[in-house]
Design a protein around this motif. Structure first.
Motif, short mmCIF file in Angstrom:
data_model
loop_
_atom_site.label_atom_id
_atom_site.label_comp_id
_atom_site.label_asym_id
_atom_site.label_seq_id
_atom_site.Cartn_x
_atom_site.Cartn_y
_atom_site.Cartn_z
N LYS A 69 29.46 56.47 51.95
CA LYS A 69 29.80 55.64 50.80
C LYS A 69 30.85 54.62 51.24
O LYS A 69 31.67 54.90 52.10
N ARG A 70 30.78 53.44 50.64
CA ARG A 70 31.74 52.38 50.96
C ARG A 70 32.60 52.11 49.72
O ARG A 70 32.10 52.00 48.61
N TYR A 71 33.90 51.99 49.95
CA TYR A 71 34.85 51.62 48.91
C TYR A 71 35.49 50.30 49.32
O TYR A 71 35.77 50.07 50.49
N CYS A 72 35.76 49.47 48.34
CA CYS A 72 36.46 48.21 48.57
C CYS A 72 37.63 48.18 47.58
O CYS A 72 37.43 48.32 46.37
N LEU A 73 38.85 48.03 48.12
CA LEU A 73 40.06 48.07 47.29
C LEU A 73 40.91 46.84 47.56
O LEU A 73 40.80 46.23 48.62
N ALA A 74 41.74 46.49 46.59
CA ALA A 74 42.60 45.31 46.73
C ALA A 74 44.04 45.66 46.36
O ALA A 74 44.29 46.57 45.56
N LEU A 75 44.95 44.90 46.95
CA LEU A 75 46.38 45.05 46.71
C LEU A 75 47.04 43.75 47.16
O LEU A 75 46.52 43.06 48.03
N ASP A 76 48.16 43.41 46.57
CA ASP A 76 48.89 42.21 46.99
C ASP A 76 50.11 42.59 47.81
O ASP A 76 50.74 43.62 47.56
N LEU A 77 50.44 41.72 48.75
CA LEU A 77 51.71 41.80 49.44
C LEU A 77 52.70 40.90 48.71
O LEU A 77 52.30 39.97 47.99
N GLY A 81 37.95 62.48 55.39
CA GLY A 81 36.54 62.09 55.36
C GLY A 81 36.33 60.58 55.40
O GLY A 81 35.23 60.10 55.14
N ILE A 82 37.39 59.84 55.71
CA ILE A 82 37.26 58.39 55.86
C ILE A 82 36.90 58.15 57.33
O ILE A 82 37.69 58.44 58.22
N VAL A 83 35.69 57.63 57.56
CA VAL A 83 35.23 57.46 58.93
C VAL A 83 35.55 56.09 59.49
O VAL A 83 35.59 55.89 60.70
N ASN A 84 35.79 55.12 58.62
CA ASN A 84 36.17 53.78 59.06
C ASN A 84 36.99 53.13 57.96
O ASN A 84 36.67 53.24 56.78
N MET A 85 38.06 52.44 58.38
CA MET A 85 38.90 51.72 57.43
C MET A 85 39.29 50.38 58.06
O MET A 85 39.72 50.34 59.21
N GLU A 86 39.12 49.32 57.28
CA GLU A 86 39.53 47.99 57.72
C GLU A 86 40.31 47.35 56.59
O GLU A 86 40.00 47.54 55.42
N ILE A 87 41.34 46.56 56.95
CA ILE A 87 42.12 45.81 55.97
C ILE A 87 42.08 44.34 56.37
O ILE A 87 42.32 44.01 57.54
N TYR A 88 41.77 43.49 55.40
CA TYR A 88 41.72 42.04 55.60
C TYR A 88 42.76 41.39 54.70
O TYR A 88 43.10 41.94 53.65
N ASN A 135 48.49 36.38 50.34
CA ASN A 135 49.15 37.67 50.20
C ASN A 135 48.23 38.73 49.58
O ASN A 135 48.68 39.82 49.24
N ARG A 136 46.95 38.44 49.48
CA ARG A 136 45.97 39.41 48.95
C ARG A 136 45.36 40.21 50.09
O ARG A 136 44.92 39.65 51.09
N LEU A 137 45.35 41.53 49.94
CA LEU A 137 44.73 42.44 50.89
C LEU A 137 43.45 43.00 50.32
O LEU A 137 43.38 43.27 49.11
N VAL A 138 42.48 43.21 51.18
CA VAL A 138 41.24 43.89 50.82
C VAL A 138 41.02 44.99 51.86
O VAL A 138 41.04 44.72 53.06
N MET A 139 40.84 46.21 51.37
CA MET A 139 40.58 47.35 52.24
C MET A 139 39.12 47.79 52.05
O MET A 139 38.67 47.94 50.91
N ILE A 140 38.44 47.97 53.16
CA ILE A 140 37.07 48.50 53.13
C ILE A 140 37.11 49.86 53.81
O ILE A 140 37.56 49.98 54.95
N MET A 141 36.68 50.87 53.07
CA MET A 141 36.62 52.24 53.61
C MET A 141 35.18 52.72 53.59
O MET A 141 34.49 52.56 52.59
N GLU A 142 34.77 53.31 54.68
CA GLU A 142 33.49 54.01 54.73
C GLU A 142 33.80 55.48 54.87
O GLU A 142 34.61 55.88 55.73
N THR A 143 33.19 56.29 54.02
CA THR A 143 33.52 57.70 53.95
C THR A 143 32.27 58.56 54.16
O THR A 143 31.15 58.12 53.90
N ASP A 195 49.84 51.71 35.73
CA ASP A 195 51.17 52.15 36.16
C ASP A 195 51.05 53.11 37.35
O ASP A 195 50.26 54.06 37.30
N GLY A 196 51.80 52.84 38.41
CA GLY A 196 51.79 53.70 39.58
C GLY A 196 50.62 53.48 40.52
O GLY A 196 50.55 54.12 41.57
N GLU A 197 49.71 52.60 40.17
CA GLU A 197 48.52 52.35 41.00
C GLU A 197 48.84 51.28 42.03
O GLU A 197 49.37 50.23 41.70
N LYS A 198 48.50 51.56 43.28
CA LYS A 198 48.70 50.57 44.34
C LYS A 198 47.36 49.89 44.63
O LYS A 198 47.10 48.82 44.11
#
Length: 109
Positions: A2-10, A41-48, A52-60, A98-101
């Motif tokens: 499964k692939r997850y795509c997440l975002a966060l700001d610096l 169970g995360i087999v690959n993780m990349e951050i782009y 100041n916007r970050l995007v994380m791609i996780m393959e699990t 609240d509390g979510e990164k």
């Protein structure tokens, strides 16, 4: 798999962004944190980054459970130390709960 795509700001500060990127170079990352990622169970993780916007791609693998990962992280002092250090550079998205990164992104295409 499964692939997850997440975002966060610096925080929008070039000095802090440079330091954040320093900590994410392979030679500067913490082995205990890397081990916790694999153990969950995360087999690959990349951050782009753009601006100041970050995007994380996780393959699990099929064993990955975000709730279990959060529990594992909460009980791991080294991961908590890493998260505290990273919060120096990060800020929540305006629409984060609240509390979510990292906020999971919705796939639209």
């Amino acid at each position: 798999m499964k692939r997850y795509c997440l975002a966060l700001d610096l925080k929008d500060d070039p000095r802090l962004i440079k330091e954040y990127e320093h900590w994410h170079k392979k030679e500067n990352s913490w082995q205990e944190v890397n081990d916790s990622i694999l153990k969950a169970g995360i087999v690959n993780m990349e951050i782009y980054r753009t601006g100041n916007r970050l995007v994380m791609i996780m393959e699990t693998d099929d064993s990955f459970d975000p709730i279990v990962k959060a529990q594992m992280d909460a009980s791991n002092p080294k991961v908590q130390e890493w998260e505290a250090l990273m919060w120096k550079f990060q800020q929540p998205l305006p629409w984060a709960n609240d509390g979510e990164k990292w906020v999971e992104m919705k796939r639209i295409f």
